[in-house]
Scaffold this active site. Structure first.
Site, short mmCIF file in Angstrom:
data_model
loop_
_atom_site.label_atom_id
_atom_site.label_comp_id
_atom_site.label_asym_id
_atom_site.label_seq_id
_atom_site.Cartn_x
_atom_site.Cartn_y
_atom_site.Cartn_z
N ARG A 72 43.58 50.80 51.97
CA ARG A 72 43.54 50.19 50.64
C ARG A 72 42.67 51.00 49.68
O ARG A 72 42.85 50.90 48.46
CB ARG A 72 43.00 48.75 50.72
CG ARG A 72 43.93 47.76 51.39
CD ARG A 72 43.33 46.37 51.35
NE ARG A 72 42.84 46.06 50.01
CZ ARG A 72 41.60 45.64 49.75
NH1 ARG A 72 40.74 45.46 50.73
NH2 ARG A 72 41.24 45.39 48.50
N ARG A 88 34.70 34.84 45.05
CA ARG A 88 35.10 35.59 43.85
C ARG A 88 35.94 34.72 42.91
O ARG A 88 37.11 34.99 42.65
CB ARG A 88 35.91 36.83 44.26
CG ARG A 88 35.11 37.81 45.08
CD ARG A 88 35.99 38.94 45.60
NE ARG A 88 35.43 40.22 45.31
CZ ARG A 88 36.02 41.37 45.63
NH1 ARG A 88 37.18 41.37 46.24
NH2 ARG A 88 35.48 42.51 45.31
N LYS A 97 40.05 54.09 42.69
CA LYS A 97 40.87 52.90 42.92
C LYS A 97 40.49 51.80 41.93
O LYS A 97 41.36 51.14 41.36
CB LYS A 97 40.68 52.41 44.34
CG LYS A 97 41.17 50.98 44.61
CD LYS A 97 40.78 50.55 46.00
CE LYS A 97 41.16 49.11 46.28
NZ LYS A 97 40.22 48.13 45.68
N ASN A 98 39.19 51.59 41.72
CA ASN A 98 38.76 50.50 40.85
C ASN A 98 39.04 50.74 39.38
O ASN A 98 38.95 49.82 38.57
CB ASN A 98 37.26 50.23 41.05
CG ASN A 98 36.95 49.63 42.41
OD1 ASN A 98 37.84 49.13 43.09
ND2 ASN A 98 35.70 49.68 42.82
N LYS A 145 27.64 35.65 34.04
CA LYS A 145 27.15 36.68 34.95
C LYS A 145 28.08 37.88 34.82
O LYS A 145 29.23 37.76 34.37
CB LYS A 145 27.11 36.18 36.39
CG LYS A 145 28.45 35.79 36.96
CD LYS A 145 28.29 35.32 38.41
CE LYS A 145 29.64 34.91 39.00
NZ LYS A 145 29.49 34.46 40.41
N VAL A 146 27.58 39.03 35.20
CA VAL A 146 28.35 40.26 35.04
C VAL A 146 29.56 40.24 35.97
O VAL A 146 29.43 39.95 37.17
CB VAL A 146 27.48 41.50 35.32
CG1 VAL A 146 28.33 42.77 35.24
CG2 VAL A 146 26.33 41.56 34.34
N ARG A 198 44.13 40.53 44.89
CA ARG A 198 43.40 39.73 43.90
C ARG A 198 43.51 40.32 42.50
O ARG A 198 43.59 39.59 41.51
CB ARG A 198 41.93 39.62 44.28
CG ARG A 198 41.64 38.78 45.50
CD ARG A 198 40.15 38.56 45.65
NE ARG A 198 39.60 37.97 44.45
CZ ARG A 198 39.52 36.66 44.20
NH1 ARG A 198 39.99 35.80 45.09
NH2 ARG A 198 38.99 36.21 43.09
N ASP A 222 29.50 48.22 46.69
CA ASP A 222 30.56 48.86 47.45
C ASP A 222 30.08 50.03 48.31
O ASP A 222 30.86 50.64 49.04
CB ASP A 222 31.68 49.34 46.52
CG ASP A 222 32.59 48.21 46.08
OD1 ASP A 222 32.45 47.09 46.62
OD2 ASP A 222 33.44 48.43 45.20
N CYS A 259 38.41 35.16 49.61
CA CYS A 259 38.29 36.58 49.93
C CYS A 259 37.35 36.73 51.11
O CYS A 259 36.42 35.94 51.27
CB CYS A 259 37.76 37.34 48.72
SG CYS A 259 37.48 39.10 49.00
#
Length: 433
Positions: free
Chosen positions: A408, A131, A22-23, A171-172, A102, A316, A126
């Site tokens: 989702r 975020r 998904k990501n 930041k990452v 988002r 996650d 969120c």
């Protein structure tokens, strides 16, 4: 509203096919805005977020189609989507669309790169943290964009087109890395992104963009170099396997005991998480067909983890691992460093009998002899599946409500688990399918 009913106590045995990530799927869909030719994406997961984002892009003029069934095809296999943005007819992404997802804010990068303008609603808050999009905005400004915030919208312009530059992420950020990398493919000159995200999904997007004609080096490291080109063309790309789904099912097997092979995936995508799982006493073996996860009657050993950007332990998978540690023989400590408010599942796991104490960003989990089924409520995507993992090991019946969160990010979860011996079923709410 749908619910999921689980009767715990069954071992998981068999094979679970892992879907496309998904990501990775979401930025790949958005990348279709960068070319007027067709982008074909294979191994796309059948998820609510994927179908929603695809529909959102039609607002910009993207046409899409799906391949139908093929002879002998397993319906759990990924689908193929064709996307064509022959002409961008609208560079505005309204609040009513962006507020639904988002990730749709990421269109600001490709729209600026290709059309030199964009008006995109700010996504808002969120459930697992604010975020903010400041990294997106400052990065695009470094590439020459003029961006003003007006009435809840980021109004961006780059009259002469974007221009390559050096940008160091404070930041990452995976999302900002996706967005700036896409934007830089059509910028004039070289862009250097430092302290960039290193996730496999970033590499997957880079591979797709390269297939479309982009010049990108260093994806998967903290420094990515992009030499802009005049245009990108169509391509065919296969979505990388979902490492979060891989880790989730691996922990479910460890929770229940059993022996399952996760197919269509690779241990290289989540070696840290698999090392942590092995430290609990679970067997983790890479093979030609995927990853074998097995655990017999031996107790789970407690393991401390700290969530970190890739290649560290993924945020996650934090909720899923916490569910697993509720049955460990001892005390484990789980520290969340990526998102605030990401312990909302603790109260629901406690309803199953878990013993968890929160101290700031650290959860201390004391393993218990047994969990007892109860009604629980999902609060976000990853938290919801941690409740499923808890329910698989709990005595009696667990009912998980608000499972639209699950839809989702997990494709046909109940069917995949049922194939391996779990008792899991979806209960449709009134007015639902």
């Amino acid at each position: 509203m749908d619910k999921i009913r689980i009767v715990g106590g069954n071992r998981l045995e068999g094979v679970i096919p892992i879907s496309g990530a998904k990501n990775a799927a979401l930025p790949l869909i958005i990348a279709s805005l960068l070319t007027d030719e067709r982008l074909t994406l294979e191994n796309m997961p059948r998820l609510r977020d994927v179908s929603l984002l695809t529909r959102i892009l039609t607002n910009h003029g993207v046409d899409y189609s799906l391949n139908g069934k093929r002879p002998g095809e397993d319906h759990l296999a990924g689908q193929t989507i064709h996307l064509t943005a022959r002409e961008i007819v609208d560079t505005r992404a309204p609040y009513e669309l962006v507020s639904q997802m988002r990730a749709s804010f990421w269109v600001i990068g490709p729209l600026l790169a290709r059309c030199h303008e964009a008006k995109v609603s700010l996504p808002g808050g969120c459930a697992i943290g604010t975020r903010p999009v400041d990294l997106f905005i400052s990065g695009l400004q470094a590439l020459g964009a003029q961006i003003d915030i007006e009435a809840g919208y980021a109004v961006a312009k780059a009259p002469g087109g974007l221009v390559g530059a050096r940008y160091v992420f404070p930041k990452v950020s995976v999302g900002a890395t996706h967005t700036l990398m896409m934007a830089a493919t059509l910028a004039k000159g070289e862009t250097v992104l430092e302290n960039a995200a290193r996730e496999p999904e970033v590499v997957d997007l880079a591979d797709c963009l390269i297939a479309m004609g982009a010049n990108i080096e260093g994806a998967g490291t903290s420094t990515i170099r992009i030499e802009g080109v005049d245009r990108l063309h169509g391509a065919t790309h296969r979505v990388v396997p979902d490492r979060i789904e891989t880790g989730t099912y691996a922990m479910a097997v460890a929770m229940t005991g059993g022996d399952v092979t996760l197919t269509g995936t690779s241990p290289d995508l989540l070696s840290n998480a698999l090392d942590v799982l092995a430290a609990t006493g679970t067997t983790v073996e890479a093979g030609p067909d995927g990853i074998r996860i097995a655990r017999g009657s031996q107790p789970l050993r407690p393991v401390d983890v700290v969530t970190e950007p890739f290649p560290g332990f993924p945020t996650d998978l934090q909720a899923q691992f916490m569910a697993l540690m509720t049955r460990a023989s001892g005390v484990s400590r789980i520290t969340e460093t990526i998102f605030e408010n990401r312990f909302m599942h603790v109260a629901e796991l406690s309803r199953l009998g878990a013993r968890i104490a929160i101290d700031g960003r650290t959860a201390e989990v004391t393993g218990v002899d047994r969990l007892i089924g109860a009604p629980v409520m999902a609060t976000d995507l990853r938290a919801s599946v941690s409740l499923v993992i808890g329910g698989l090991a709990a005595e009696g019946e667990t009912i998980v409500s608000r499972v639209y969160h699950l839809d989702r990010g997990f494709e046909r979860l109940e069917e995949k688990l049922t194939r391996c011996g779990a008792i899991v079923e979806r209960i449709s709410g009134e007015g639902m399918r």
